[in-house]
Scaffold this active site. Structure first.
Site, PDB file in Angstrom:
ATOM      1  N   LYS A  13      10.094  54.189 -35.995  1.00  0.00           N
ATOM      2  CA  LYS A  13       8.605  53.923 -35.825  1.00  0.00           C
ATOM      3  C   LYS A  13       8.361  52.830 -34.597  1.00  0.00           C
ATOM      4  O   LYS A  13       7.464  53.028 -34.090  1.00  0.00           O
ATOM      5  CB  LYS A  13       7.918  53.798 -37.250  1.00  0.00           C
ATOM      6  CG  LYS A  13       8.080  54.868 -38.053  1.00  0.00           C
ATOM      7  CD  LYS A  13       7.073  54.690 -39.310  1.00  0.00           C
ATOM      8  CE  LYS A  13       7.548  53.489 -40.049  1.00  0.00           C
ATOM      9  NZ  LYS A  13       8.804  53.411 -40.740  1.00  0.00           N
ATOM     10  N   ARG A 127      21.551  47.930 -36.629  1.00  0.00           N
ATOM     11  CA  ARG A 127      20.365  46.886 -35.965  1.00  0.00           C
ATOM     12  C   ARG A 127      20.482  45.569 -36.401  1.00  0.00           C
ATOM     13  O   ARG A 127      20.518  44.497 -35.462  1.00  0.00           O
ATOM     14  CB  ARG A 127      19.119  47.553 -36.663  1.00  0.00           C
ATOM     15  CG  ARG A 127      17.985  46.643 -36.223  1.00  0.00           C
ATOM     16  CD  ARG A 127      16.745  47.467 -36.591  1.00  0.00           C
ATOM     17  NE  ARG A 127      16.310  47.375 -38.120  1.00  0.00           N
ATOM     18  CZ  ARG A 127      15.584  48.224 -38.749  1.00  0.00           C
ATOM     19  NH1 ARG A 127      14.905  48.930 -38.217  1.00  0.00           N
ATOM     20  NH2 ARG A 127      15.240  48.063 -39.994  1.00  0.00           N
ATOM     21  N   ARG A 139      15.746  40.234 -40.261  1.00  0.00           N
ATOM     22  CA  ARG A 139      14.965  40.566 -41.239  1.00  0.00           C
ATOM     23  C   ARG A 139      15.408  40.373 -42.561  1.00  0.00           C
ATOM     24  O   ARG A 139      16.330  40.805 -43.068  1.00  0.00           O
ATOM     25  CB  ARG A 139      14.222  42.052 -40.884  1.00  0.00           C
ATOM     26  CG  ARG A 139      13.247  41.976 -40.084  1.00  0.00           C
ATOM     27  CD  ARG A 139      12.713  43.552 -39.842  1.00  0.00           C
ATOM     28  NE  ARG A 139      12.395  44.045 -41.147  1.00  0.00           N
ATOM     29  CZ  ARG A 139      11.545  45.142 -41.169  1.00  0.00           C
ATOM     30  NH1 ARG A 139      11.118  45.870 -39.951  1.00  0.00           N
ATOM     31  NH2 ARG A 139      11.062  45.883 -42.253  1.00  0.00           N
ATOM     32  N   ARG A 150      13.316  50.150 -50.039  1.00  0.00           N
ATOM     33  CA  ARG A 150      12.510  50.487 -49.030  1.00  0.00           C
ATOM     34  C   ARG A 150      12.539  51.929 -48.876  1.00  0.00           C
ATOM     35  O   ARG A 150      11.475  52.592 -48.847  1.00  0.00           O
ATOM     36  CB  ARG A 150      12.830  50.001 -47.686  1.00  0.00           C
ATOM     37  CG  ARG A 150      12.319  48.455 -47.764  1.00  0.00           C
ATOM     38  CD  ARG A 150      12.818  47.541 -46.532  1.00  0.00           C
ATOM     39  NE  ARG A 150      12.733  47.956 -45.260  1.00  0.00           N
ATOM     40  CZ  ARG A 150      13.390  47.640 -44.069  1.00  0.00           C
ATOM     41  NH1 ARG A 150      14.181  46.923 -44.334  1.00  0.00           N
ATOM     42  NH2 ARG A 150      12.694  48.068 -43.168  1.00  0.00           N
TER      43      ARG A 150
HETATM   44  P1  AMP Z   1       7.872  47.623 -41.922  1.00  0.00           P
HETATM   45  O1  AMP Z   1       8.084  46.398 -40.935  1.00  0.00           O
HETATM   46  O2  AMP Z   1       6.776  48.646 -41.829  1.00  0.00           O
HETATM   47  O3  AMP Z   1       9.176  48.259 -42.395  1.00  0.00           O
HETATM   48  O4  AMP Z   1       7.264  46.836 -43.315  1.00  0.00           O
HETATM   49  C1  AMP Z   1       8.032  45.865 -43.787  1.00  0.00           C
HETATM   50  C2  AMP Z   1       7.379  45.451 -45.151  1.00  0.00           C
HETATM   51  O5  AMP Z   1       6.101  45.292 -45.062  1.00  0.00           O
HETATM   52  C3  AMP Z   1       7.561  46.646 -46.189  1.00  0.00           C
HETATM   53  O6  AMP Z   1       8.712  46.990 -46.683  1.00  0.00           O
HETATM   54  C4  AMP Z   1       6.445  46.429 -47.241  1.00  0.00           C
HETATM   55  O7  AMP Z   1       6.831  45.590 -48.064  1.00  0.00           O
HETATM   56  C5  AMP Z   1       5.620  45.592 -46.375  1.00  0.00           C
HETATM   57  N1  AMP Z   1       4.377  46.550 -45.895  1.00  0.00           N
HETATM   58  C6  AMP Z   1       4.257  46.932 -44.635  1.00  0.00           C
HETATM   59  N2  AMP Z   1       3.346  47.970 -44.450  1.00  0.00           N
HETATM   60  C7  AMP Z   1       2.590  48.231 -45.669  1.00  0.00           C
HETATM   61  C8  AMP Z   1       1.795  49.144 -46.191  1.00  0.00           C
HETATM   62  N3  AMP Z   1       1.151  49.879 -45.291  1.00  0.00           N
HETATM   63  N4  AMP Z   1       1.845  48.969 -47.556  1.00  0.00           N
HETATM   64  C9  AMP Z   1       2.591  48.181 -48.401  1.00  0.00           C
HETATM   65  N5  AMP Z   1       3.483  47.290 -47.913  1.00  0.00           N
HETATM   66  C10 AMP Z   1       3.600  47.472 -46.573  1.00  0.00           C
END
Ligand code: AMP
Length: 205
Positions: A13, A127, A139, A150
């Site tokens: 994404k 990654r 991360r 996740r």
């Molecule tokens: P990402 O970078 O999109 O993988 O997001 C990393 C982490 O941020 C996720 O595993 C969640 O803990 C939190 N997070 C990001 N976007 C959301 C969302 N829309 N709703 C809830 N938690 C989020």
């Protein structure tokens, strides 16, 4: 162009959102990036979100819809945006719908990157290896335990959004297993097809 990118962690994404952002000249709004910035700056939101993020859980709908609502008010989002990682729950999707309804414009499409869950873990490991090789920080939620949480959060909370957006005729599933350039081309083709399907035909107002 107002887009949502949907897909499990590691589906690509972020990469595709960045490319779409450059292609259309509209901002990529990643809630993950916004939350990581809040954690780094130790703001109240960052302090509330830190532990949940590290474990691979979802931050509360209230916090996330609050930051997205504010971000959508910024001038650079007026002409369009790519939401990367939001919405992740039906409640967030409903909140987005009301925010957009209040402002006027609707979403143009929801791109779903469809990937084989088994290869996601391999992608995450690759990654991490690449990031470490570049000497950059990894991360904290890119480790096997957090990553499987996740994936589970995606299956339980986010996957139902495919039906939600299919019912609204917005969902555009894209095979996310192919090379990055091919996935990008397929996304832009799907968006062109949606745009021409919406365009008024000859003789129509
Ligand atoms: P990402 O970078 O999109 O993988 O997001 C990393 C982490 O941020 C996720 O595993 C969640 O803990 C939190 N997070 C990001 N976007 C959301 C969302 N829309 N709703 C809830 N938690 C989020």
């Amino acid at each position: 162009m107002r887009l949502v990118l949907l897909g499990p962690p590691g589906a690509g994404k972020g990469t595709q959102s960045q490319r779409l952002s450059t292609h259309f000249g509209i901002p990529q709004l990643s809630t993950g990036d916004m939350l990581r910035a809040a954690v780094a700056a130790q703001t109240p939101i960052g302090r509330a979100a830190k532990a949940v993020m590290e474990e691979g859980g979802l931050v509360s709908d209230e916090i996330v819809t609050g930051i997205v609502g504010e971000r959508l008010d910024a001038a650079d989002a007026a002409a369009g945006f790519i939401l990367d990682g939001f919405p992740r729950t039906i409640a967030q999707a409903d909140a987005l719908e009301s925010v957009l309804r209040a402002k006027g414009p609707r979403l143009d499409a929801v791109i779903e990157l469809v990937v084989d869950p088994e290869i996601l873990v391999r992608r995450m490991t690759a990654r991490v290896t690449d990031t470490l090789a570049r000497g950059e920080p990894v991360r904290r939620d890119d480790n096997p335990e957090a990553f499987s949480r996740r994936l589970a959060a995606y299956a339980a909370e986010t996957a139902p959004l495919t039906r939600y957006y299919a019912e609204r005729n917005l969902l555009r599933p894209i095979d996310g297993m192919r090379p990055v350039d091919e996935v990008f081309d397929e996304i832009t083709r799907a968006l062109d097809a949606s745009a021409s399907a919406r365009a008024p035909k000859n003789g129509e107002a």
